[in-house]
Design an enzyme around this catalytic site. Structure first.
Site, PDB file in Angstrom:
ATOM      1  N   LYS A 281      -8.175  -1.271   8.067  1.00 54.65           N
ATOM      2  CA  LYS A 281      -6.794  -0.861   7.829  1.00 54.65           C
ATOM      3  C   LYS A 281      -5.869  -1.934   8.367  1.00 54.65           C
ATOM      4  CE  LYS A 281      -3.472   2.785   8.765  1.00 54.65           C
ATOM      5  NZ  LYS A 281      -3.278   4.154   9.277  1.00 54.65           N
TER       6      LYS A 281
ATOM      7  N   LYS B 112      -7.565  -0.433   3.182  1.00 52.07           N
ATOM      8  CA  LYS B 112      -6.194   0.010   2.980  1.00 52.07           C
ATOM      9  C   LYS B 112      -5.236  -1.072   3.417  1.00 52.07           C
ATOM     10  CE  LYS B 112      -3.300   3.578   4.830  1.00 52.07           C
ATOM     11  NZ  LYS B 112      -3.125   4.454   5.935  1.00 52.07           N
TER      12      LYS B 112
END
Ligand code: PBG
Length: 335
Positions: A203, A258
């Protein structure tokens, strides 16, 4: 050149198979299906719906609305939803205590949804403190630092109250070191060995999360502070593989990358290296960009959205979290 080629033009004509719709369909390597989609939904404690200016078309759903939307997701054939709370500002505190309240908004929502739809759809809950903390950070803060090990203890309790409420997949999105192993152990020790962990493994500290922070109300809490001491630097690539490797070793069942479209190289490397269930999150800012271009009459909504989704499949994603899930499911059922 491929050893199977018959030599260059005119013997090889690449356009031959592109000439007919049936032929393009026949050779197509990747397919997008509704079974690939996970729908993120925002809830708030109240009746009705609240619009979010930076996320056109995505409302915060009141407690009287959410179950109906999940029933709609089931009817569309969407296999899983992810629930995010817009916590009442009065309940946000320095220590994010509301995160571990077994009767918090997320836990009540999960129970209500499970009661209505049972096992027809999977429920994913984020584990991180940002929707509950007065400072908007994903962890506990002391002297301006986000604490790692102290945060993990709270995250374990958060995972427990969520799984107790009926959450099927715990999705730690906080990027603390060691949290996957600790949460797996906490779940196993409470008899929750069948609850899955989908790790937000790679992330990035991305500016594309802006509209999400508006939706859960953490943008104001953050007040311009960033998350660069725990989320990954966008310039990094090998580090993402290291993160994924650690999370798998600690017991993650699946991993997530992400944001999505700016990080497809990472999706491809992760899938090729580890061959495990790999998800990608088409985040709020990506959604907002496509919507803005559509609303300005600059791009065609349906074709750009479907192209963005198939590109994630092509990169290697097994599934995609996207705010377009319901709309895309509708388009796919027409095809
Ligand atoms: C919370 C969380 C965030 C997102 C998912 N979980 C925001 C953040 O880390 O600041 C972003 C999702 C999106 O932008 O759509 N930790």
């Amino acid at each position: 050149m491929s050893k199977f080629a018959r030599g260059p033009y005119p013997a090889t004509r690449m356009r031959r198979v592109r000439n007919h719709a049936w032929s393009r369909r026949l050779v197509r390597e990747n397919q997008l299906s509704t079974a690939d989609l996970i729908w993120p939904l925002f809830v708030f404690d109240g009746p009705g719906r609240q619009g979010v200016a930076s996320l056109p078309g995505v409302d915060r759903l009141g407690t009287d609305q959410i179950v109906g939307e999940v029933v709609r997701a089931c009817e569309l054939g969407i296999p899983a939803i992810a629930i995010f709370p817009a916590t009442n500002p009065e309940l946000k505190t320095e220590d994010a205590a509301e995160a571990i309240n077994p009767d918090n908004l997320v836990c009540r929502t999960v129970r209500a949804v499970k009661q209505e739809v049972g096992d027809q759809i999977g429920i994913i809950c984020d584990v991180a403190l940002d929707p509950y903390s007065s400072h908007g950070q994903d962890g506990l803060v002391r002297n301006g630092r986000v604490l790692n090990d102290e945060t993990i203890e709270v995250l374990c309790q958060q995972a427990l109250v969520q799984s107790e409420a009926g959450c099927d997949i715990i999705a730690p999105s906080d990027m603390m070191d060691g949290r996957i192993g600790a949460i797996r152990k906490a779940l196993d020790e409470s008899g929750k060995q069948d609850v899955q962990i989908m790790s937000y493994a790679a992330k990035y500290a991305s500016a594309f999360y802006g509209p999400f922070r508006d939706a859960v109300g953490s943008a104001t809490n953050l007040g311009g502070a960033g998350k660069t001491t725990y989320q990954q630097d966008p310039a990094q690539s090998d580090e993402a593989l290291h993160e994924v490797e650690l999370d798998l070793a600690e017991g993650a069942d699946s991993v997530m990358i992400k944001p999505g479209m700016p990080y497809l190289d990472i999706v491809q490397r992760v899938k090729e290296t580890f061959r495990v269930p790999t998800f990608v999150y088409q985040v709020s800012g990506e959604y907002a960009m496509l919507c803005a271009a559509d609303q300005a009459g600059m791009l065609d909504r349906r074709s750009t959205v479907l192209e963005s989704l198939i590109s994630m499949k092509r990169a290697g994603a097994d599934g995609i979290l996207t705010y377009f899930a319901a709309e895309a499911a509708g388009w796919l059922s027409e095809q």
